[in-house]
Design a protein around this motif. Sequence first.
Motif, short mmCIF file in Angstrom:
data_model
loop_
_atom_site.label_atom_id
_atom_site.label_comp_id
_atom_site.label_asym_id
_atom_site.label_seq_id
_atom_site.Cartn_x
_atom_site.Cartn_y
_atom_site.Cartn_z
N UNK A 175 2.15 1.79 -3.37
CA UNK A 175 1.21 2.25 -4.18
C UNK A 175 0.79 3.82 -4.05
N UNK A 176 0.80 4.17 -2.76
CA UNK A 176 0.65 5.75 -2.37
C UNK A 176 1.58 6.50 -3.04
N UNK A 177 2.80 6.20 -2.66
CA UNK A 177 3.77 6.99 -3.02
C UNK A 177 4.08 7.01 -4.78
N UNK A 178 3.97 5.83 -5.31
CA UNK A 178 3.85 5.96 -6.51
C UNK A 178 2.82 6.88 -7.44
N UNK A 179 1.89 7.06 -6.82
CA UNK A 179 0.84 7.82 -7.43
C UNK A 179 1.14 9.60 -6.90
N UNK A 180 1.80 9.58 -5.87
CA UNK A 180 2.19 10.68 -5.24
C UNK A 180 2.76 11.63 -6.10
N UNK A 181 2.11 12.75 -6.59
CA UNK A 181 2.83 13.77 -7.34
C UNK A 181 1.88 14.99 -7.20
N UNK A 182 2.55 16.08 -7.15
CA UNK A 182 1.62 17.37 -6.94
C UNK A 182 1.14 17.58 -8.38
N UNK B 167 9.05 16.37 -4.81
CA UNK B 167 10.40 15.97 -4.36
C UNK B 167 11.36 17.13 -4.10
N UNK C 61 0.57 -1.36 -0.16
CA UNK C 61 0.08 -0.04 -0.08
C UNK C 61 0.76 1.39 -0.05
N UNK C 62 1.99 1.08 0.76
CA UNK C 62 2.84 2.34 1.04
C UNK C 62 3.38 2.84 -0.52
#
Lengths: 265, 171
Positions: A70-77, A212, A67-68
């Motif tokens: 998946x979240x970080x892969x989709x996280x992009x402003x 980032x 899950x973490x």
Amino acid sequence: MGDQDRLETRALDLINAGIDGELDSDERSELDAILASSAEARIMQAELQKLANVLDGMPEQAPPADLADRILQRTRTPRGRIFALPRIFASSQAVPAGLAFAAGLLLTIAVYEMAPSQFSDRDVSSMVGTMVVGSRGEQLRQETELDISGPGVVGAVTLTDTGNLVVLSFDVTAERKTEIVVAMADTGLGFGGIAREAYDEANTGEYYEVSGGELRVVNERTHPFTVYLRRIDPARASSRQIGIEVIHSGGSVFQGSLDLDDQRG
Amino acid sequence: MERSLSGDRRALEALVGEYQRPLYNAAYRILGNPDDAADATQSSFVKAFEHLDSYDPKYKFFSWIYRIAINEAINQSRRDRKHEPLVDNLAAVNAAPDSTVESDDLERWIQDGLMALTDEYRTVLVLRHFSDLSYREISDILEIPEKTVKSRLYSARQSMKEWLVADGIHL
């Protein structure tokens, strides 16, 4: 008539608050007295406590192992369109006045950042209407200019420090679309907003994104734009340099930096 | 937090590490199944990170991200509405009315009982008993007065108790 109806509201309040550990000492005493004198209250308290115990005792669920990731892969402003401010920053020659003015506009720009879909790129009337009083008076610091030069690219970026804001004014001419990277990680600066001087419907390929600790601006050939960086936590900043990189025709053609120390002394 | 606001990837990873488990658990209890809970948790983080600029550091970050997660879970629940009507569901599996619930079945009974509640009642019970939050914290997250938190909790417990008893389940 249900159990709840037979008990006074006050007694039920105290029973429930007692189960939740939300009683002060006086209330605790009051509840103890009620429980001592009322069998009904004791039954109700026991039933609700049992339910609460069962709920509290339910096993915690482990989230999926990935899950973490998946979240970080989709996280992009989100990619944002560069705000068009025709006539406000009408001329790059009037930079000092324009920057003082820009400081006043920052909060409005932040509003645009929060809800970009609510505004059209050309809607600047509300920005003027919500201008921050007092920011106009900020003293501008001395500017620092960094020349940008590389294959197919020429121009400059000017850093101006207003105290709360660091303003980067880019004026870069390129043969083709460029990607300009502003690296601000560990500088204590955060992205505040971005604006360009003129709006061109044809330039639909322009956008920016923040991720980032970097701002990446994809710019169509020749369009001056201004970036506003906020001072979020200067005390914990471990770097005083803002990195600038220009990518043109798929390759890095320029790398340089602007030193914040030049501005703060 | 400040590093997250400036887009520092490692700071975002730390936030995910700290909050993914409690948010997932809250979402799981509101939605009732692991896949939907994972989706809601993921969406919550992505939305939170996309709108970090709107977070006001004067307030607790955990309240802010919990609020996003609870809203996401409830919205997803309303979109899906795919769980069966509770009474029918329970009646189908309740082979021995008035019996004491075996521990193996207990979690399912409780989850079914939660799903039978309204969103408002389920949410306060989840935040109180599964997220272990105080009235004050629940009030901050849901942006309702503490008094409302109390009254909803009382009503939610009463509803759940009556529902369990009506279906022959004695804890």
